[in-house]
Write a protein that holds these residues in place. Structure first.
Motif, mmCIF file in Angstrom:
data_model
loop_
_atom_site.group_PDB
_atom_site.id
_atom_site.type_symbol
_atom_site.label_atom_id
_atom_site.label_comp_id
_atom_site.label_asym_id
_atom_site.label_seq_id
_atom_site.Cartn_x
_atom_site.Cartn_y
_atom_site.Cartn_z
ATOM 1 N N THR A 125 0.856 -1.189 0.000
ATOM 2 C CA THR A 125 0.000 0.000 0.000
ATOM 3 C C THR A 125 0.893 1.240 0.000
ATOM 4 O O THR A 125 2.082 1.171 0.318
ATOM 5 C CB THR A 125 -0.879 0.046 1.255
ATOM 6 O OG1 THR A 125 -0.021 0.144 2.392
ATOM 7 C CG2 THR A 125 -1.751 -1.188 1.370
ATOM 8 N N GLN A 126 0.295 2.363 -0.317
ATOM 9 C CA GLN A 126 1.085 3.584 -0.420
ATOM 10 C C GLN A 126 1.818 3.912 0.886
ATOM 11 O O GLN A 126 2.988 4.289 0.870
ATOM 12 C CB GLN A 126 0.174 4.749 -0.809
ATOM 13 C CG GLN A 126 0.935 5.982 -1.200
ATOM 14 C CD GLN A 126 -0.013 7.076 -1.653
ATOM 15 O OE1 GLN A 126 -1.008 7.365 -0.991
ATOM 16 N NE2 GLN A 126 0.275 7.677 -2.775
ATOM 17 N N ASN A 175 5.836 4.170 1.297
ATOM 18 C CA ASN A 175 6.574 5.328 1.804
ATOM 19 C C ASN A 175 7.664 4.920 2.786
ATOM 20 O O ASN A 175 8.695 5.553 2.887
ATOM 21 C CB ASN A 175 5.621 6.292 2.517
ATOM 22 C CG ASN A 175 4.712 7.042 1.553
ATOM 23 O OD1 ASN A 175 5.089 7.300 0.405
ATOM 24 N ND2 ASN A 175 3.512 7.380 1.994
ATOM 25 N N ARG A 209 -7.231 -7.864 -7.218
ATOM 26 C CA ARG A 209 -6.309 -6.922 -7.855
ATOM 27 C C ARG A 209 -5.196 -6.442 -6.930
ATOM 28 O O ARG A 209 -4.044 -6.314 -7.327
ATOM 29 C CB ARG A 209 -7.119 -5.714 -8.354
ATOM 30 C CG ARG A 209 -6.482 -4.997 -9.483
ATOM 31 C CD ARG A 209 -7.337 -3.820 -9.895
ATOM 32 N NE ARG A 209 -6.907 -2.627 -9.186
ATOM 33 C CZ ARG A 209 -7.378 -1.420 -9.404
ATOM 34 N NH1 ARG A 209 -8.318 -1.243 -10.304
ATOM 35 N NH2 ARG A 209 -6.938 -0.386 -8.749
ATOM 36 N N SER A 210 -5.528 -6.137 -5.676
ATOM 37 C CA SER A 210 -4.514 -5.562 -4.784
ATOM 38 C C SER A 210 -3.902 -6.584 -3.850
ATOM 39 O O SER A 210 -3.142 -6.226 -2.955
ATOM 40 C CB SER A 210 -5.130 -4.425 -3.964
ATOM 41 O OG SER A 210 -5.685 -3.460 -4.811
ATOM 42 N N VAL A 225 4.512 12.881 4.654
ATOM 43 C CA VAL A 225 4.331 11.565 4.053
ATOM 44 C C VAL A 225 3.565 10.667 5.017
ATOM 45 O O VAL A 225 3.835 10.659 6.217
ATOM 46 C CB VAL A 225 5.731 10.973 3.726
ATOM 47 C CG1 VAL A 225 5.645 9.503 3.445
ATOM 48 C CG2 VAL A 225 6.352 11.703 2.550
ATOM 49 N N LEU A 226 2.624 9.900 4.478
ATOM 50 C CA LEU A 226 1.827 8.984 5.307
ATOM 51 C C LEU A 226 2.648 7.749 5.640
ATOM 52 O O LEU A 226 3.201 7.097 4.741
ATOM 53 C CB LEU A 226 0.574 8.568 4.524
ATOM 54 C CG LEU A 226 -0.516 7.868 5.319
ATOM 55 C CD1 LEU A 226 -1.281 8.871 6.184
ATOM 56 C CD2 LEU A 226 -1.484 7.133 4.390
ATOM 57 N N GLU A 250 -9.456 7.761 -9.005
ATOM 58 C CA GLU A 250 -8.364 6.781 -8.913
ATOM 59 C C GLU A 250 -7.304 7.236 -7.908
ATOM 60 O O GLU A 250 -6.768 6.426 -7.150
ATOM 61 C CB GLU A 250 -7.714 6.554 -10.290
ATOM 62 C CG GLU A 250 -8.521 5.644 -11.201
ATOM 63 C CD GLU A 250 -8.963 4.338 -10.542
ATOM 64 O OE1 GLU A 250 -8.099 3.606 -10.027
ATOM 65 O OE2 GLU A 250 -10.184 4.070 -10.511
ATOM 66 N N GLU A 269 -6.254 5.241 -4.554
ATOM 67 C CA GLU A 269 -4.850 4.947 -4.271
ATOM 68 C C GLU A 269 -4.494 5.399 -2.849
ATOM 69 O O GLU A 269 -3.871 4.671 -2.078
ATOM 70 C CB GLU A 269 -3.992 5.694 -5.296
ATOM 71 C CG GLU A 269 -2.508 5.670 -5.073
ATOM 72 C CD GLU A 269 -1.877 4.384 -5.568
ATOM 73 O OE1 GLU A 269 -2.383 3.825 -6.544
ATOM 74 O OE2 GLU A 269 -0.896 3.959 -4.944
ATOM 75 N N GLY A 294 -6.339 3.422 -0.277
ATOM 76 C CA GLY A 294 -5.912 2.021 -0.344
ATOM 77 C C GLY A 294 -4.963 1.642 0.785
ATOM 78 O O GLY A 294 -4.766 0.467 1.070
ATOM 79 N N SER A 295 -4.384 2.647 1.431
ATOM 80 C CA SER A 295 -3.464 2.374 2.544
ATOM 81 C C SER A 295 -4.194 2.067 3.841
ATOM 82 O O SER A 295 -3.566 1.668 4.820
ATOM 83 C CB SER A 295 -2.573 3.597 2.805
ATOM 84 O OG SER A 295 -1.695 3.800 1.738
ATOM 85 N N LEU A 322 -10.691 -6.653 1.431
ATOM 86 C CA LEU A 322 -10.588 -5.789 0.248
ATOM 87 C C LEU A 322 -10.181 -4.364 0.616
ATOM 88 O O LEU A 322 -10.559 -3.839 1.659
ATOM 89 C CB LEU A 322 -11.912 -5.771 -0.504
ATOM 90 C CG LEU A 322 -12.324 -7.108 -1.116
ATOM 91 C CD1 LEU A 322 -13.678 -6.999 -1.797
ATOM 92 C CD2 LEU A 322 -11.282 -7.615 -2.108
ATOM 93 N N GLN A 323 -9.417 -3.752 -0.268
ATOM 94 C CA GLN A 323 -8.926 -2.378 -0.085
ATOM 95 C C GLN A 323 -9.719 -1.425 -0.976
ATOM 96 O O GLN A 323 -10.350 -1.848 -1.953
ATOM 97 C CB GLN A 323 -7.451 -2.300 -0.487
ATOM 98 C CG GLN A 323 -6.546 -3.152 0.353
ATOM 99 C CD GLN A 323 -5.110 -3.210 -0.161
ATOM 100 O OE1 GLN A 323 -4.350 -4.024 0.309
ATOM 101 N NE2 GLN A 323 -4.743 -2.373 -1.124
ATOM 102 N N ASP A 376 -8.706 0.502 -3.212
ATOM 103 C CA ASP A 376 -8.264 0.602 -4.604
ATOM 104 C C ASP A 376 -8.677 -0.591 -5.459
ATOM 105 O O ASP A 376 -8.281 -0.683 -6.610
ATOM 106 C CB ASP A 376 -6.737 0.807 -4.674
ATOM 107 C CG ASP A 376 -5.970 -0.229 -3.878
ATOM 108 O OD1 ASP A 376 -6.613 -1.129 -3.304
ATOM 109 O OD2 ASP A 376 -4.737 -0.138 -3.817
ATOM 110 N N GLU A 377 -9.456 -1.493 -4.910
ATOM 111 C CA GLU A 377 -9.891 -2.624 -5.743
ATOM 112 C C GLU A 377 -11.397 -2.822 -5.669
ATOM 113 O O GLU A 377 -11.910 -3.871 -6.049
ATOM 114 C CB GLU A 377 -9.153 -3.901 -5.330
ATOM 115 C CG GLU A 377 -9.331 -4.276 -3.881
ATOM 116 C CD GLU A 377 -8.467 -5.463 -3.467
ATOM 117 O OE1 GLU A 377 -8.025 -6.228 -4.328
ATOM 118 O OE2 GLU A 377 -8.248 -5.606 -2.257
#
Ligand code: FES
Ligand code: FES
Lengths: 274, 941
Positions: free
Chosen positions: A96-97, A101, A182-183, B53-54, B121, B125, B128-129, B873-874, B876-877
């Motif tokens: 994940t983002q 990071n 997908r993820s 930054v996360l 999107e 994204e 999604g974290s 599930l996240q 982003d999907e």
């Protein structure tokens, strides 16, 4: 009691390491994060300010520091421009983002098994791992050699400086993967590259063997043949011979082996199309 | 070591060791918005912004903060003002339990700091974290877009997607002032601000840590246990084992009195029955000392053979899991049968014989985990009167109090259970799971104890959803009329039978209640195995039963060559029909049930239109020549889900007026994040013609709030809501009486309007004047009331689910493209929170369909105990989601309301399975629909 250090440069890092004998841990966070307790086998040396977080071009090579974050691997223009963004895509699917990071290229190199897409990309990009110690500013180790074990070891007193990737503007690259969703982490993933003439394709696969690896025997069948559907099928016949798939809950060995073939075919055909 | 950094704009110096996580240090500094949820960096609920930054603070050694600038949600609203992002999260209903909210808000902040014009999107994204188990992510994604627009200075219309999803005529809407309106959740602001509202967000002087030692073996006897070294360790204050804890049989399910059978648990036993079972409990000064103490406990094991397969478990000679003599009401312990259910009506054999077509298939469902983002946690202490206080993350505070009392030998009157906000439950907290051990440790030590499950413990040792093997046999005429349905199932109850019978009862009910037939038969064996214990999981057996019946109905339709919707609608129960199988399937005494309010036909029409049903099933739609290995499919399922448990579920509410004309509403009902506190306030506000903001809701505390069975069985809106309505009506009478006294007019000449009472001649007194008069001026009395409610009915809710998928025919990977659901929940009380329930439920159900599964090694140990491996599930999907709410008032419900929290979990798996079959012409009959299963099915052709 464990101490924590954040050296301001490579020289300081190396001298700290020297002063600790072998009793230190270089903190390269992988995308599959470690619990803090897993860092405590010696004093922690955090290299985040050691100047290893740069992406640069030197001598027709892309040099990526070991403390470059996975998010930077994903976003940096220089990396996106390489082999159709192969390494960038690999970075994106790795975590994940927030975790991208935190995690670094060094973390991936030191824990190459899972997720493995970045390693696959480096394998087919012919990357060289750059190691440094107080005696030698740069030791080069081919990536394939470096990740031949699940837990790569650095010689005592040396640190991982980064990787160098030969630049080739014409290089094409494709990443293919299958996952539950997908993820989710991949069940099987495949990276391929080839130069502009589509000669000498390189193939790396994870999920069909315990470690991510190059498939040289299969590649060799394409080395002297143009990339055609027939030559691709010939090459694919060699893939199962090199797999030692292990079943787990994401997929059985049989499925993994089959997917190694399916995804390699897809990647090579995609290269051919491009 | 000393660490210096900037925290929310202020320089901070604190102590922290490399062995401390940054998360723990920041929480110690008061940043309770950072949540403990996984400690593996995979959920983002502990996220911070560091230098823009996360980052997941739970996997960062604390000294990593040195010299950096850190922002948490506490830093976003330091002036007390909500930031535009927080405001957007509140307005869009993006906050349910609120546990993930601080992480989501910070993820949004980092995105919008860099990108003023994010695309959807980009938002996916960023979010999604952060894992969220409540919302299904769409409302949080809308918050991102809305906050971006607000930060750009754009004028924002009120958020309306909730309202837009309701198909209701204007006349009905106009009847109500508060019902049917998207009121802001009463707890929204504090959750958006990350206030310390969860169990773990308090520090008590002298608080110890409690920890469970769990079994490494699936089946073993403890021949001896030696705790002497652990007890001798300085800083260890108590060690509990079967040797020093009273043996008293109980069932841990948070269910009504007496708990349904079997009763097969004791606090600590000399036998373990699954990997993760209780062995011992310790209390010590620190978490590390607890771990050390556990490592020093020496157990002499007699390893016993274990059995994991439910069919093997019933065979003669299989290991007997419950051989203890004091277990109560196990159906057949020698064959590992916890319970057996039989129900039938009509002449099944005759009807099958008379059928033109008989289809029989077996379906398998898997064991899955609820995974609330907040794991189980309880803090216990003794108050100044030496009474035991239990602050716990539970759905059932009153049941917890009743169940622990005999186990710890403390009378109910000396136990106070407090449920603060809880970080999601989904059924897993409908259980007494840790409270007894924490209480015992407090009683032994006299000190507060914090007892919690790590994420790994949560997976291994808490509760889950039962896996089943379900055989369906359906007989039909060639015209497509169902004559007979047989359902024969085995339910894997794991090591203890808690919830086994009642969940299975619902599986049978939901498998057989949707369609009429001349004859039906249900048989179920509920079987012990040496696997972790299933329990209640949102849907409570419904998802398994509906998966089976909706798959086989599709198969029958296919064999008949009929459109699957047309076939179903020929056979589905209609308003006024008696549901015959329910005469025999009930927790206690069956109460005959019929269909009252309906709405299914309208749901079907709306759903068909949204998915373009006729055209979308055609070959031309399914196949795209430019992507030859991709095939699309569209599937559907009908769902029917009960509302509350007839004759059992009881809720109560009390209210009182305050000097300013506001009210306190006290409810025993437990808001898990679903918004039920808000809904109860809306019901009371509707009766009293006051704004929701004039009602202060408090739930739940066994000392102060009236009894409620708790949050389960889709009962809160229907049962506790009716209690709130009745209570407000009693208040209304008192208010009118007081106004009559003040205005010297008969009560009958008065009516409530706009925060006051108006007389026929136009004179008016405000609610504040009424309060002041009643409390201070004349014939003083407290305007207060209390009401409770139980219903003899459990009116079913109807819905339809559609799923559109893409199948990769070379790899077998299924990609969901769209979920469309239409539901008739009776009257909708709050469209925005209702929409959140629908989307969150469908998201969970999509994971059930495609990827979630508890996987075990050959020793019975769960192998995927990290979020990253289990995979929920996240953002982003997520596929596109569209939900329609089609109210048809239910006359037995408050303002016509029934329920909708569980039904969205029921239909996604069969709709996806039917969509896959539509895409590739192959049926996958076991969940989850993993790529390999699809690939194998395709290889067979
Ligand atoms: S608690 Fe840190 S990522 Fe889950
Ligand atoms: S609101 Fe996201 S986990 Fe509950």
């Amino acid at each position: 009691m464990v101490n924590y250090y954040r050296p301001a440069g490579i020289a300081e890092a190396l001298s700290l390491m020297a002063s600790h004998g072998g009793n230190y841990v270089l903190m390269y966070q992988p995308p599959r994060a470690k619990h803090v307790k897993e860092w405590l086998s010696g004093d922690i040396i955090d290299l985040s300010e050691a100047g290893l977080d740069q992406v640069s071009v030197k001598n027709n090579e892309l040099v990526i520091g070991s403390m470059v974050s996975i998010e930077t691997l994903y976003r940096a223009d220089a990396i996106r421009g390489l082999a159709d963004g192969l390494l960038s895509q690999a970075a994106k699917v790795s975590a994940t983002q927030a975790m991208r990071n935190l995690a670094t290229l060094g973390g991936v190199l030191m824990n190459p098994v899972f997720p493995a897409e970045i390693i696959l990309a480096l394998l087919v990009l012919d990357a060289q791992v750059l190691v440094t110690d107080s005696a030698t500013p740069e030791i080069r180790i081919p990536i394939e050699k470096f990740v031949a074990e699940a837990n790569p070891k650095l010689p005592r007193g040396s640190l991982l400086a980064g990787v160098a990737i030969p630049l080739n503007e014409k290089l094409k690259g494709v990443l293919e993967r299958v996952a539950r969703t997908r993820s989710d982490t991949s069940i099987v993933s495949v990276a391929v590259t080839a130069d502009g003439t589509l000669n000498n394709p390189k193939i790396a696969i994870f999920g069909a063997s315990p470690l991510p690896k190059r498939y040289h025997a299969a590649e060799s069948l394409l080395a002297s043949n143009p990339l055609t559907e027939a030559s691709i099928e010939q090459c694919l016949e060699r893939i199962p011979e090199d797999t030692q798939a292990v079943s787990n809950y994401r997929g059985s060995a049989e499925y993994r082996q089959a997917m190694a073939v399916v995804l390699t075919r897809r990647a090579l055909l995609s290269l051919k199309k491009s | 070591m000393e660490i210096k950094f900037t925290l929310n704009g202020k320089a901070v110096t604190c102590e922290g060791e490399p062995s401390d996580t940054l998360l723990d240090v920041l929480r110690y500094l008061g940043c309770y918005s950072l949540k403990r949820a996984c400690y593996t960096g995979e959920c983002g609920n502990c996220a911070i912004i560091m230098d823009g930054v996360l980052l997941p603070s739970c996997v960062m050694p604390a000294p990593q903060a040195e010299g950096h600038e850190i922002i948490t949600v506490e830093g976003l609203s330091q002036t007390g003002q909500l930031s535009p992002i927080q405001q957007a999260f509140i307005e869009t209903g993006a906050i349910q339990c609120g546990y993930c909210t601080p992480g989501m808000i910070l993820a949004t902040q980092t995105l919008l700091d860099k990108n003023r014009y994010p695309s959807l999107e980009d938002a996916k994204e960023a979010l999604g974290s952060v894992l969220c188990r409540c919302t299904g992510y769409y409302q949080p994604l809308e918050s991102v877009m809305r906050a971006a627009a607000a930060l750009r200075g754009e004028a924002l219309p009120p958020y309306s997607r909730g309202d837009d999803s309701v198909i209701m005529d204007e006349e009905t809407k106009a009847k109500f002032s508060s019902i049917g309106k998207s009121e802001i959740k009463v707890d929204g602001a504090k959750l958006a601000k990350g206030k310390p509202v969860f169990v773990d967000d308090i520090e008590l002087p002298g608080m110890l840590h409690g920890m469970l030692m769990t079994s490494p073996h699936a089946h073993a006897r403890i021949l001896d246990i030696d705790t002497s070294e652990a007890e001798a360790l300085p800083g260890v204050h108590a060690v509990l084992t079967y040797k020093n804890v009273k043996r008293k049989i109980y069932a841990s399910g948070g269910q009504t009195y007496p708990n349904p059978p079997p009763w097969d648990q004791v606090c600590l036993d000399n036998k373990v029955r699954f990997v993760g079972d209780r062995v011992a409990a310790v209390a010590a000064d620190t978490v590390e000392l607890c771990q050390k103490a556990i490592s020093l406990i020496k157990v002499k094991w007699e390893i016993l053979p274990a059995v994991f397969d439910m069919e093997e478990s019933m065979k003669e000679g299989a290991p007997v899991i419950h051989d203890e003599p004091d277990a109560v009401a196990i159906a057949d312990a020698s064959r590992n049968k916890a319970y057996v259910i039989d129900a039938n009506y009509g002449d099944l054999e005759k009807e099958f014989e008379a059928s033109d077509l008989v289809v029989e298939q077996v379906y398998y469902t898997q064991q899955v985990q609820q995974t609330p983002l907040e794991p189980h946690i309880v803090i216990t202490w003794l108050d100044e009167d030496e009474r035991l206080v239990v602050r716990t993350s539970t759905q059932v505070p009153f049941h917890v109090r009743r169940i622990i009392s005999p186990l710890i030998d403390v009378p109910v009157k000396n136990i106070r259970v407090i449920k603060p906000r809880i970080g999601g439950g989904f059924g897993v907290k409908q259980e007494m799971l840790l409270e007894d051990l924490s209480a015992l440790l407090t009683l032994r030590t006299g000190r507060p104890v914090r007892f919690y499950f790590s994420r790994q413990d949560e997976f291994r040792s808490s509760r889950s959803r039962h896996s089943d093997r379900i055989r369906f046999k359906v007989g039909v005429t060639k015209e497509g009329i169902v004559r007979a349905i047989e359902m024969d199932m085995i339910e894997n109850a794991g090591a203890y039978g808690v919830h086994g019978f009642t969940v299975c009862n619902v599986t049978g009910t939901r498998g057989l209640s949707t369609y009429r037939a001349n004859a039906q038969r249900f048989h179920a064996d509920i079987v012990y195995t040496n696997l972790p214990v299933p329990g209640a999981f949102r849907g409570y057996g419904g998802p398994q039963g509906i998966y089976g019946i909706e798959c086989i109905m599709d198969e029958v339709a296919e064999k008949l060559g009929m459109d699957p919707i047309e076939f179903r609608m020929k056979n589905v129960v209609k308003p006024g029909e008696h549901i015959r199988i329910m005469d025999q399937l009930a927790e206690f005494d069956p109460v005959p049930q019929s269909v009252n309010s309906y709405g299914l036909d309208r749901c079907i029409e709306k759903g068909k239109e949204a998915v373009n049903w006729g055209d979308s099933r055609k070959e031309s739609y399914r196949i795209d020549p430019s992507r030859p290995h991709i095939q699309k499919g569209l599937g559907m399922a009908i769902m029917m889900h009960g509302t509350a448990i007839a004759g059992i579920d009881m809720g109560a509410v009390s209210m009182k007026i305050n000097d300013d004309g506001s009210f306190n509403l006290m409810a025993g009902a437990t808001d898990l994040g679903t918004g039920s506190d808000t809904i109860l306030a809306q019901m009371a506000a509707e009766v009293l013609k006051i704004p929701v903001s004039k009602i202060v809701v408090y739930s739940s505390d066994t000392d102060f709030t009236p009894f409620d069975v708790g949050a389960y069985a889709s009962s809160t809106t229907y049962i506790s809501g009716m209690a709130a309505k009745k209570c407000a009506e009693a208040i209304k009478e008192q208010v009118l009486e007081r106004a009559a006294l003040m205005l010297s007019v008969p009560k009958e000449d008065l009516h409530l309007a706009e925060e006051g009472v108006v007389a026929g001649d136009g004179r008016r007194v405000t609610m504040e004047e009424i309060a002041l008069h009643s409390l201070h001026r004349k014939d003083q009395r407290q305007i207060a009331a209390f009401a409770s409610h139980v219903s003899p009915e459990c009116p079913p809710v109807f819905a339809v689910q559609f799923a559109e998928v893409e199948v990769d025919t070379e790899t077998g990977q299924v990609t969901p493209l769209r979920l469309v659901m239409a539901v008739s929940p009776g009257m909708v009380v709050n469209p925005t929170t209702a929409l959140g329930q629908l989307e969150g439920g469908q998201a969970t159900a999509l994971g059930y369909a495609l990827c979630e599964e508890m996987n075990f090694d050959d020793k019975g140990d769960m192998v995927n105990v990290r979020f990253g491996d289990y995979h929920i599930l996240q953002a982003d999907e997520m596929p596109e989601m569209q939900s329609f709410i089609i109210p048809e008032p239910e006359f037995t419900g408050p303002f016509g309301a029934k329920a909708l929290a569980e039904i969205p979990t029921d239909g996604v798996a069969p709709a996806v399975a039917n969509a896959v079959a539509n895409a590739i012409g192959k049926r996958i009959r076991d969940l989850p629909i993993l790529p390999e299963k699809v690939w194998r099915a395709l290889q067979e052709s």
